[in-house]
Design an enzyme around this catalytic site. Structure first.
Site, mmCIF file in Angstrom:
data_model
loop_
_atom_site.group_PDB
_atom_site.id
_atom_site.type_symbol
_atom_site.label_atom_id
_atom_site.label_comp_id
_atom_site.label_asym_id
_atom_site.label_seq_id
_atom_site.Cartn_x
_atom_site.Cartn_y
_atom_site.Cartn_z
ATOM 1 C CE LYS A 25 17.466 9.392 1.419
ATOM 2 N NZ LYS A 25 16.747 8.176 2.241
ATOM 3 C CD GLU A 50 8.585 23.529 -0.860
ATOM 4 O OE1 GLU A 50 7.985 24.025 0.410
ATOM 5 O OE2 GLU A 50 8.311 23.963 -1.816
ATOM 6 C CD GLU A 99 8.856 20.867 11.730
ATOM 7 O OE1 GLU A 99 9.924 20.550 11.396
ATOM 8 O OE2 GLU A 99 7.746 21.201 10.811
HETATM 9 P P1 NDP Z 1 14.756 14.681 7.361
HETATM 10 O O1 NDP Z 1 15.277 16.036 7.031
HETATM 11 O O2 NDP Z 1 15.511 13.956 8.447
HETATM 12 O O3 NDP Z 1 15.075 13.530 6.095
HETATM 13 C C1 NDP Z 1 14.285 13.774 4.951
HETATM 14 C C2 NDP Z 1 15.015 13.157 3.875
HETATM 15 O O4 NDP Z 1 16.255 13.405 3.648
HETATM 16 C C3 NDP Z 1 14.974 11.635 4.303
HETATM 17 O O5 NDP Z 1 15.048 10.733 3.031
HETATM 18 C C4 NDP Z 1 16.614 11.596 4.847
HETATM 19 O O6 NDP Z 1 17.033 9.961 4.809
HETATM 20 C C5 NDP Z 1 17.195 12.218 3.922
HETATM 21 N N1 NDP Z 1 18.464 12.988 4.486
HETATM 22 C C6 NDP Z 1 18.899 12.770 5.696
HETATM 23 N N2 NDP Z 1 20.245 13.337 5.578
HETATM 24 C C7 NDP Z 1 20.473 13.486 4.618
HETATM 25 C C8 NDP Z 1 21.821 14.166 3.828
HETATM 26 N N3 NDP Z 1 22.887 14.546 4.779
HETATM 27 N N4 NDP Z 1 21.975 14.308 2.687
HETATM 28 C C9 NDP Z 1 20.805 14.057 1.978
HETATM 29 N N5 NDP Z 1 19.756 13.698 2.362
HETATM 30 C C10 NDP Z 1 19.635 13.441 3.729
HETATM 31 O O7 NDP Z 1 13.269 14.729 7.636
HETATM 32 P P2 NDP Z 1 12.107 13.564 7.957
HETATM 33 O O8 NDP Z 1 12.160 12.479 7.202
HETATM 34 O O9 NDP Z 1 12.415 13.462 9.531
HETATM 35 O O10 NDP Z 1 10.901 14.327 7.854
HETATM 36 C C11 NDP Z 1 10.327 15.381 8.937
HETATM 37 C C12 NDP Z 1 10.814 16.773 8.378
HETATM 38 O O11 NDP Z 1 10.240 17.222 6.945
HETATM 39 C C13 NDP Z 1 10.048 17.924 9.285
HETATM 40 O O12 NDP Z 1 11.063 18.776 9.559
HETATM 41 C C14 NDP Z 1 9.178 18.548 8.205
HETATM 42 O O13 NDP Z 1 8.623 19.797 8.670
HETATM 43 C C15 NDP Z 1 9.681 18.380 6.889
HETATM 44 N N6 NDP Z 1 8.818 18.549 5.934
HETATM 45 C C16 NDP Z 1 8.322 19.636 5.165
HETATM 46 C C17 NDP Z 1 7.484 19.629 4.209
HETATM 47 C C18 NDP Z 1 7.337 20.905 3.374
HETATM 48 O O14 NDP Z 1 6.873 20.744 2.325
HETATM 49 N N7 NDP Z 1 7.942 22.318 3.722
HETATM 50 C C19 NDP Z 1 6.451 18.839 4.063
HETATM 51 C C20 NDP Z 1 6.410 17.708 4.961
HETATM 52 C C21 NDP Z 1 7.738 17.473 5.876
HETATM 53 P P3 NDP Z 1 17.096 9.114 5.900
HETATM 54 O O15 NDP Z 1 15.251 8.863 6.089
HETATM 55 O O16 NDP Z 1 17.885 8.181 5.770
HETATM 56 O O17 NDP Z 1 17.358 9.929 7.123
#
Ligand code: NDP
Length: 471
Positions: A169, A244, A378
């Site tokens: 997803k 992550e 962040e």
């Molecule tokens: P989110 O946590 O909002 O979303 C990440 C993914 O999770 C999306 O596909 C999102 O879908 C999905 N998601 C949201 N809610 C749920 C749920 N309840 N259950 C299951 N899946 C869900 O992060 P962002 O997309 O905003 O990305 C930014 C974040 O990612 C930052 O905090 C960053 O630090 C982190 N990140 C971490 C990395 C690492 O390797 N440690 C690398 C890169 C980024 P939808 O798009 O529909 O909300």
């Protein structure tokens, strides 16, 4: 304008049961560039069923067969490298430099996994016992928008190496990028059902994946808030989870460093991936006695940072991915001002001439105290906080005074001293004298930056269950 209206299930592009749509808006000029149909729980069920069926045979595949699949994937993705870079710039707004690197990284991940696989021991001895490392099962892969295809390639490549099948997803904001990648994967001729993709919202498709009893493991990259929600839901079916998550990485410049070199590097580094990077060094820790010099050097450096259209090769900072992300970054700049940090560069509002997109001014706060929210939370945008420290011990203490622990950076002219400091930092990755990457070294976070590791042998083990056979 492109329309992405199919999922990828059981080796074919299929019409989804879900009918809701999501508009894809260019971050650079706010024009609509596409529309994606969002899947629902029924689509997830079909994808999981396909992955479960495929797992029965793929989990028994030979290492040679898995290596061949990884080679096919590498070739298929390489063929469309240029298109993948362009669609990432268009849809995500990442700079040309970053999108090129990210796509190369995605392609290289297959080769890195082949290298890992060739040296990996699936059968080991512990005491008098035979330990077999067996594939964990169907894996749910949930990814964010900030390097979407690179995350998908890395995670799927590792799953294949382990003998697992997957349901992915991605972020719906990455639908154009995902579509191109899925076309590459289709071209690679994977066994049916091994790789499935359902676009959709996190609270619908993501939740359905997390709750599904036939999914054995979740590999998630995203925010700490969402990671916690996933871990909580996953426990009901005792899923394995790799998380992550976010970061607030310290960049310690020790007093013996070459400041003329280190400070400009720190400024440009903080703006990597337009600041939308989990490993971005967003807390710059400098000796208090040198703060005036650091401020002067940082101000001179930020004037060289080009914020603008991401298609231009010279651009260092592109737009934020969405208007929501733009607003979030603006709110943190406002918080920094209210908290009394000194604004050294940038600030609220859009840079002149860039009003049509989600552009943020390259911003630096100085005299930041580590208890301010801009130092603790962040921001995920081009905002750097300069934090003065008294001495080496104080620097280590400030660096570790965070709920995060993804990455850290240390600059010193004395490598042994840097190593001594590095060994006292609570972070999954500590880079000495530069921003470095090793695709075979474990990657992941301490504390609330994550759970488990990715890449190389450590990453592969996360997709395997040790089975002890006592003969
Ligand atoms: P989110 O946590 O909002 O979303 C990440 C993914 O999770 C999306 O596909 C999102 O879908 C999905 N998601 C949201 N809610 C749920 C749920 N309840 N259950 C299951 N899946 C869900 O992060 P962002 O997309 O905003 O990305 C930014 C974040 O990612 C930052 O905090 C960053 O630090 C982190 N990140 C971490 C990395 C690492 O390797 N440690 C690398 C890169 C980024 P939808 O798009 O529909 O909300």
């Amino acid at each position: 304008m492109k329309s992405i209206n199919k999922g990828y299930i059981n080796g074919a592009f299929v019409t989804l049961h879900g009918t809701e749509t999501f508009n894809l808006i260019s971050p650079t000029n706010h024009e609509q560039i596409g529309v994606v149909t969002l899947g629902d729980e029924i689509d997830v069920q079909q994808a999981v069923a396909a992955a479960k069926e495929a797992f029965a045979s793929f989990s028994k595949s030979s290492i040679a067969a898995r290596i061949q699949l990884l080679k096919n994937l590498q070739d298929a993705v390489s063929k469309r490298e240029k298109e993948l870079v362009e669609v990432m710039i268009q849809e995500y707004g990442g700079t040309r430099q970053f999108c090129t690197m990210s796509t190369q990284f995605a392609i290289a991940s297959f080769g890195n996994m082949i290298e890992t696989l060739e040296a990996f021991e699936f059968q080991r001895k512990a005491g008098n016992t035979l330990v077999q490392l067996t594939p964990v099962g169907v894996v749910g892969i949930i990814t964010p928008w900030n390097a979407s295809n690179s995350f998908i390639c890395g995670k799927v490549g590792t799953a294949i190496a382990a003998g697992c099948t997957v349901v992915v997803k991605p972020s719906e904001m990455s639908a154009l990028q995902t579509q191109l990648l899925v076309e590459c994967f289709h071209e690679a001729g994977l066994p049916k059902g091994l790789f499935n993709v359902v676009n959709g919202l996190g609270n619908i498709v993501g939740t359905a994946i997390t709750n599904h009893p036939d999914i054995a493991k979740i590999s998630f990259t995203g925010s700490t808030v969402t990671g916690k929600l996933i871990a909580k839901s996953a426990v009901d079916t005792v899923k394995r989870v790799t998380l992550e998550l976010g970061g607030k990485s310290p960049n310690i410049i020790l007093d013996d460093a070459d400041f003329e070199k280190a400070i400009p590097m720190a400024v440009f580094g903080a703006y990597m991936n337009s600041g939308q990077a989990c490993v971005a060094p967003t807390r710059l820790l400098v000796p208090k006695a040198k703060l005036a010099q650091v401020n002067q050097l940082a101000k001179a450096a930020v004037e060289q940072v080009v914020v603008g259209n991401p298609t231009n090769a010279a651009t260092n900072v592109g737009p934020m991915v969405s208007n929501k992300q733009f607003e979030r970054v603006q709110s943190y700049i406002q918080i920094g001002l209210q908290e009394g940090a000194t604004l050294l560069a940038g600030g609220l509002g859009k840079p002149a001439g860039l009003e049509d997109g989600n552009f943020v001014k390259a911003t630096i706060f100085t005299n930041v105290s580590n208890d301010m929210r801009i130092a603790r939370e962040e921001i995920f945008g081009p905002v750097l906080s300069i934090i003065p420290y008294e001495n080496e011990e104080d620097a280590i203490s400030i660096a570790n005074d965070t709920t995060y622990g993804l990455a850290a950076y240390i600059t010193s002219s004395d490598e042994r001293r840097a190593l001594r400091v590095a060994s006292q930092i609570d972070a999954g990755r500590v880079c000495v004298n530069g921003f470095k990457h090793d695709p075979l070294a474990p990657f992941g976070g301490f504390k609330q930056s994550g759970l488990g590791r990715e890449f190389g042998a450590y990453g592969l083990e996360e997709y395997l269950e040790p089975k002890s056979i006592l003969l």
